[in-house]
Write an enzyme that holds these catalytic residues in place. Structure first.
Site, PDB file in Angstrom:
ATOM      1  N   ARG A  46      50.496  73.972  11.996  1.00 50.44           N
ATOM      2  CA  ARG A  46      49.593  72.942  11.505  1.00 50.44           C
ATOM      3  C   ARG A  46      49.042  73.268  10.121  1.00 50.44           C
ATOM      4  NH1 ARG A  46      44.895  71.594  15.623  1.00 50.44           N
ATOM      5  NH2 ARG A  46      44.857  73.838  15.407  1.00 50.44           N
ATOM      6  N   LYS A 143      54.246  81.491  28.093  1.00 50.63           N
ATOM      7  CA  LYS A 143      53.266  81.417  29.164  1.00 50.63           C
ATOM      8  C   LYS A 143      51.921  80.997  28.568  1.00 50.63           C
ATOM      9  CE  LYS A 143      50.722  85.596  29.983  1.00 50.63           C
ATOM     10  NZ  LYS A 143      50.498  86.809  30.716  1.00 50.63           N
ATOM     11  N   ASP A 172      59.388  84.920  30.466  1.00 52.44           N
ATOM     12  CA  ASP A 172      58.504  85.895  31.098  1.00 52.44           C
ATOM     13  C   ASP A 172      58.969  87.220  30.514  1.00 52.44           C
ATOM     14  OD1 ASP A 172      57.430  87.937  32.688  1.00 52.44           O
ATOM     15  OD2 ASP A 172      57.089  86.524  34.314  1.00 52.44           O
ATOM     16  N   HIS A 173      58.193  87.761  29.569  1.00 54.51           N
ATOM     17  CA  HIS A 173      58.741  88.878  28.799  1.00 54.51           C
ATOM     18  C   HIS A 173      58.957  90.123  29.661  1.00 54.51           C
ATOM     19  CE1 HIS A 173      54.421  89.627  28.342  1.00 54.51           C
ATOM     20  NE2 HIS A 173      54.748  90.892  28.259  1.00 54.51           N
ATOM     21  N   LYS A 177      62.459  93.297  29.712  1.00 52.00           N
ATOM     22  CA  LYS A 177      62.357  94.751  29.561  1.00 52.00           C
ATOM     23  C   LYS A 177      63.641  95.424  30.043  1.00 52.00           C
ATOM     24  CE  LYS A 177      57.358  95.011  29.813  1.00 52.00           C
ATOM     25  NZ  LYS A 177      57.085  95.626  28.506  1.00 52.00           N
ATOM     26  N   ASP A 230      46.988  85.283  35.382  1.00 50.44           N
ATOM     27  CA  ASP A 230      47.463  85.890  34.135  1.00 50.44           C
ATOM     28  C   ASP A 230      48.636  86.849  34.375  1.00 50.44           C
ATOM     29  OD1 ASP A 230      47.209  86.238  31.319  1.00 50.44           O
ATOM     30  OD2 ASP A 230      46.253  88.188  31.653  1.00 50.44           O
ATOM     31  N   HIS A 235      54.325  87.638  36.193  1.00 45.79           N
ATOM     32  CA  HIS A 235      55.022  88.910  35.974  1.00 45.79           C
ATOM     33  C   HIS A 235      55.222  89.713  37.263  1.00 45.79           C
ATOM     34  CE1 HIS A 235      54.227  87.837  31.916  1.00 45.79           C
ATOM     35  NE2 HIS A 235      52.971  88.226  31.902  1.00 45.79           N
ATOM     36  N   LYS A 326      42.347  95.480  34.193  1.00 49.35           N
ATOM     37  CA  LYS A 326      41.954  95.864  32.840  1.00 49.35           C
ATOM     38  C   LYS A 326      40.967  97.012  32.901  1.00 49.35           C
ATOM     39  CE  LYS A 326      42.844  91.384  30.834  1.00 49.35           C
ATOM     40  NZ  LYS A 326      43.998  91.840  30.025  1.00 49.35           N
TER      41      LYS A 326
HETATM   42  P1  NAD Z   1      47.568  81.457  18.029  1.00 48.15           P
HETATM   43  O1  NAD Z   1      46.324  80.661  18.247  1.00 48.15           O
HETATM   44  O2  NAD Z   1      47.481  82.748  17.319  1.00 48.15           O
HETATM   45  O3  NAD Z   1      48.593  80.564  17.223  1.00 48.15           O
HETATM   46  C1  NAD Z   1      48.804  79.234  17.512  1.00 48.15           C
HETATM   47  C2  NAD Z   1      49.821  78.642  16.561  1.00 48.15           C
HETATM   48  O4  NAD Z   1      50.005  77.272  16.916  1.00 48.15           O
HETATM   49  C3  NAD Z   1      49.422  78.655  15.095  1.00 48.15           C
HETATM   50  O5  NAD Z   1      50.580  78.876  14.329  1.00 48.15           O
HETATM   51  C4  NAD Z   1      48.900  77.234  14.863  1.00 48.15           C
HETATM   52  O6  NAD Z   1      49.067  76.793  13.521  1.00 48.15           O
HETATM   53  C5  NAD Z   1      49.819  76.476  15.767  1.00 48.15           C
HETATM   54  N1  NAD Z   1      49.242  75.204  16.197  1.00 48.15           N
HETATM   55  C6  NAD Z   1      48.068  74.990  16.839  1.00 48.15           C
HETATM   56  N2  NAD Z   1      47.888  73.678  17.059  1.00 48.15           N
HETATM   57  C7  NAD Z   1      48.959  73.068  16.547  1.00 48.15           C
HETATM   58  C8  NAD Z   1      49.351  71.709  16.445  1.00 48.15           C
HETATM   59  N3  NAD Z   1      48.613  70.712  16.930  1.00 48.15           N
HETATM   60  N4  NAD Z   1      50.533  71.450  15.862  1.00 48.15           N
HETATM   61  C9  NAD Z   1      51.310  72.440  15.369  1.00 48.15           C
HETATM   62  N5  NAD Z   1      50.996  73.723  15.442  1.00 48.15           N
HETATM   63  C10 NAD Z   1      49.828  74.028  16.011  1.00 48.15           C
HETATM   64  O7  NAD Z   1      48.237  81.582  19.455  1.00 48.15           O
HETATM   65  P2  NAD Z   1      49.266  82.718  19.961  1.00 48.15           P
HETATM   66  O8  NAD Z   1      48.467  83.859  20.449  1.00 48.15           O
HETATM   67  O9  NAD Z   1      50.302  82.962  18.946  1.00 48.15           O
HETATM   68  O10 NAD Z   1      49.888  82.030  21.244  1.00 48.15           O
HETATM   69  C11 NAD Z   1      50.879  81.030  21.186  1.00 48.15           C
HETATM   70  C12 NAD Z   1      51.389  80.741  22.590  1.00 48.15           C
HETATM   71  O11 NAD Z   1      51.953  81.917  23.118  1.00 48.15           O
HETATM   72  C13 NAD Z   1      50.316  80.309  23.582  1.00 48.15           C
HETATM   73  O12 NAD Z   1      50.896  79.425  24.515  1.00 48.15           O
HETATM   74  C14 NAD Z   1      49.962  81.601  24.277  1.00 48.15           C
HETATM   75  O13 NAD Z   1      49.462  81.370  25.574  1.00 48.15           O
HETATM   76  C15 NAD Z   1      51.316  82.253  24.330  1.00 48.15           C
HETATM   77  N6  NAD Z   1      51.282  83.714  24.456  1.00 48.15           N
HETATM   78  C16 NAD Z   1      50.687  84.484  23.496  1.00 48.15           C
HETATM   79  C17 NAD Z   1      50.690  85.852  23.621  1.00 48.15           C
HETATM   80  C18 NAD Z   1      50.094  86.723  22.562  1.00 48.15           C
HETATM   81  O14 NAD Z   1      50.184  87.941  22.719  1.00 48.15           O
HETATM   82  N7  NAD Z   1      49.492  86.213  21.522  1.00 48.15           N
HETATM   83  C19 NAD Z   1      51.292  86.456  24.724  1.00 48.15           C
HETATM   84  C20 NAD Z   1      51.895  85.642  25.683  1.00 48.15           C
HETATM   85  C21 NAD Z   1      51.888  84.275  25.527  1.00 48.15           C
END
Ligand code: NAD
Length: 478
Positions: A46, A143, A172-173, A177, A230, A235, A326
């Site tokens: 975005r 997820k 599912d990472h 592994k 979670d 997992h 945790k």
């Molecule tokens: P984040 O908030 O850091 O990033 C979100 C991203 O989505 C950004 O690039 C933002 O610009 C984009 N975004 C938000 N709204 C948007 C829209 N309306 N249109 C287009 N782009 C949009 O989130 P994250 O931590 O990177 O997580 C992303 C996904 O991965 C989530 O579903 C989260 O549950 C999942 N996830 C994250 C992790 C992690 O370690 N961060 C681990 C497992 C799963």
């Protein structure tokens, strides 16, 4: 072996997951020669940005999240060249034609949804309706896949309206592994284990996923979720499936997933006595769970231990003890298959030693060990000692630990290859929620309050009792 050239679009390409895992992983695949230099990686998010700014962002991410010795300037330059950026609001109209213009003909198309799940449906719809994704394109979703059965069904339906199940890759990472896949290799590639892999020879199974961190800045988010949603629903249940499943006829996506699904469906409903929930108290690591989430009356669990039963011919009577939490004493994830004692000991040793334990370590230091009893060398008579047979990859592969790809990079390469074996199928996810929902509803209806536990411990004392009352002990978390 290099994969075919591809265009990979990463929605949420500027987000935390993309910077921490997806792009560093892809860089390693390029450096390793598996990702062809003709691949194109398109970030979509975005934020107002352009190609140059996006490259700078990812360049900084590589430096932050990869060891310096992994970064070879010429490969980094080549990698950054492969990147471009499109500004797209998943819910808006702008940017889609530009994205369409970037997709090349004749290469694999994949779309990684690294965004909030509420955006999965809208992105899927726009990709399809604007003719950006065709019947061959693959979509990858992160997820959490739902919050309960109803929301998971709704998510599945929102994807199924535009994509065939064969195009949908639910990550599912844990399944990416190395050791988790090796579990299948060990079970089904050897004669040695499978005949013993049942309730007749296995005393019990333990699965531990322990973290030292608390909920940190994600308190408010985590408090709506808890350890069950979670970690366990996805997992840990996936790990239970891989251990408990019947041998599939082939190593093939549907054959493997059919067998995993049967395991989930064979899980017994949970009794309250078989569940221990906890919240960390204030301690050396920081404030208590309740302070971290800013709600003194929160009843969400940051620790969960359960005694599961897989009610089928192979496993009836063999408990699967799972726990995750945790602020525990160490960051350690392990699966332990604890075999029964020999039926009769000709040596003067106590019963219940359980010297044959196959332990599969997921982190840190992925690897496997098999405990066996041997004679202590030397003239001291027939004294028995337990030694581990080490099957750790670091040794087998030499010191080059980097040769083991991270889960994400392996899974993304599977997407490009069109191999869904290590991704959850829609019906699997729904079956997992169908088992999970009543468990959560049960403790909510009882008004269960999680027990406090010390930071740096192994969880609440009740969790120890869960095994003690069966005459067993948890393995050390280390
Ligand atoms: P984040 O908030 O850091 O990033 C979100 C991203 O989505 C950004 O690039 C933002 O610009 C984009 N975004 C938000 N709204 C948007 C829209 N309306 N249109 C287009 N782009 C949009 O989130 P994250 O931590 O990177 O997580 C992303 C996904 O991965 C989530 O579903 C989260 O549950 C999942 N996830 C994250 C992790 C992690 O370690 N961060 C681990 C497992 C799963």
């Amino acid at each position: 072996i290099p994969v075919e050239p591809f265009d990979l679009v990463i929605f949420g390409g500027t987000g935390d997951l993309a910077r921490r895992k997806i792009f560093p992983g892809l860089y390693r695949r390029l450096a390793d020669g598996q990702m062809p230099p003709e691949a194109r990686l398109i970030g979509a998010a975005r934020s107002d940005s352009d190609d140059a700014e996006f490259r700078a962002l990812i360049s900084a991410a590589l430096e932050e999240f990869l060891p310096a010795e992994n970064l070879r300037p010429e490969i980094v330059a080549q990698f950054l060249e492969m990147l471009s950026y499109v500004k797209i609001d998943a819910l808006g109209e702008g940017g889609w034609p530009e994205l369409k213009g970037k997709m090349r003909e004749g290469v694999v198309h994949a779309f990684y949804f690294s965004v909030a799940p509420s955006l999965f449906g809208p992105i899927a719809e726009r990709l399809k309706e604007r003719g950006i994704a065709d019947g061959q394109a693959r979509i990858v979703v992160e997820k959490p896949f739902g919050h309960d059965l109803a929301s998971a069904k709704a998510l599945n339906a929102s994807l199924a309206a535009h994509f065939d199940e064969t195009q949908i890759y639910r990550i599912d990472h844990y399944l990416g592994k190395e050791t988790v896949q090796n579990l299948m290799a060990v079970r089904f590639g050897n004669m040695l284990f499978e005949p013993l892999w049942n309730s007749q020879y296995v005393d019990h199974i333990q699965i531990t996923v322990a973290e030292t961190v608390g909920v940190g800045g994600r308190g408010e988010y985590y408090d709506r979720i808890g350890a069950m949603r979670d970690m366990v629903q996805n997992h840990l249940l996936q790990l239970v499936c891989l251990i408990a499943m019947e041998p599939p006829a082939r190593y093939d996506h549907d054959a493997v997933r059919d067998e995993k699904l049967k395991v989930i469906r064979a899980l017994d409903p949970m009794e309250p006595d078989d569940i221990v929930r906890g919240q960390y108290a204030a301690g050396p690591g920081g404030p208590s769970y309740l302070e971290d989430v800013g709600d003194p009356r929160s009843r969400t669990e940051s620790f969960l231990a359960m005694r599961l039963e897989v009610s089928n011919w192979r496993w009836a009577g063999t408990p699967f003890y799972v726990r995750t939490g945790k602020r525990l004493k160490a960051r350690a994830s392990e699966i332990a298959i604890v075999f029964k004692d020999a039926p009769h000991s000709i040596f003067d040793v106590p019963r219940g030693r359980h010297s044959n334990i196959l332990s599969i370590r997921l982190q840190p230091n992925e690897g496997m060990q098999l405990g066996v009893t041997i004679k202590e060398p030397g003239p001291g008579g027939m004294r028995l000692i337990d030694v581990p047979l080490d099957m750790t990859f670091a040794e087998a592969l030499g010191d080059d630990h980097d040769a083991i790809p991270d889960a994400y990079e392996r899974l993304i390469m599977d997407v490009i290859r069109g191999n869904q074996t290590l991704f959850m199928r829609g019906d699997e996810v729904e079956a997992a929620w169908a088992w999970t929902d009543p468990v959560i509803a049960g403790w909510e209806a009882r008004g269960h309050i999680p027990s406090p536990y010390d930071q740096g411990s192994s969880g609440p004392d009740d969790a120890l009792m869960l095994l003690h009352r069966d005459g067993r002990r948890w393995r050390e978390i280390r």
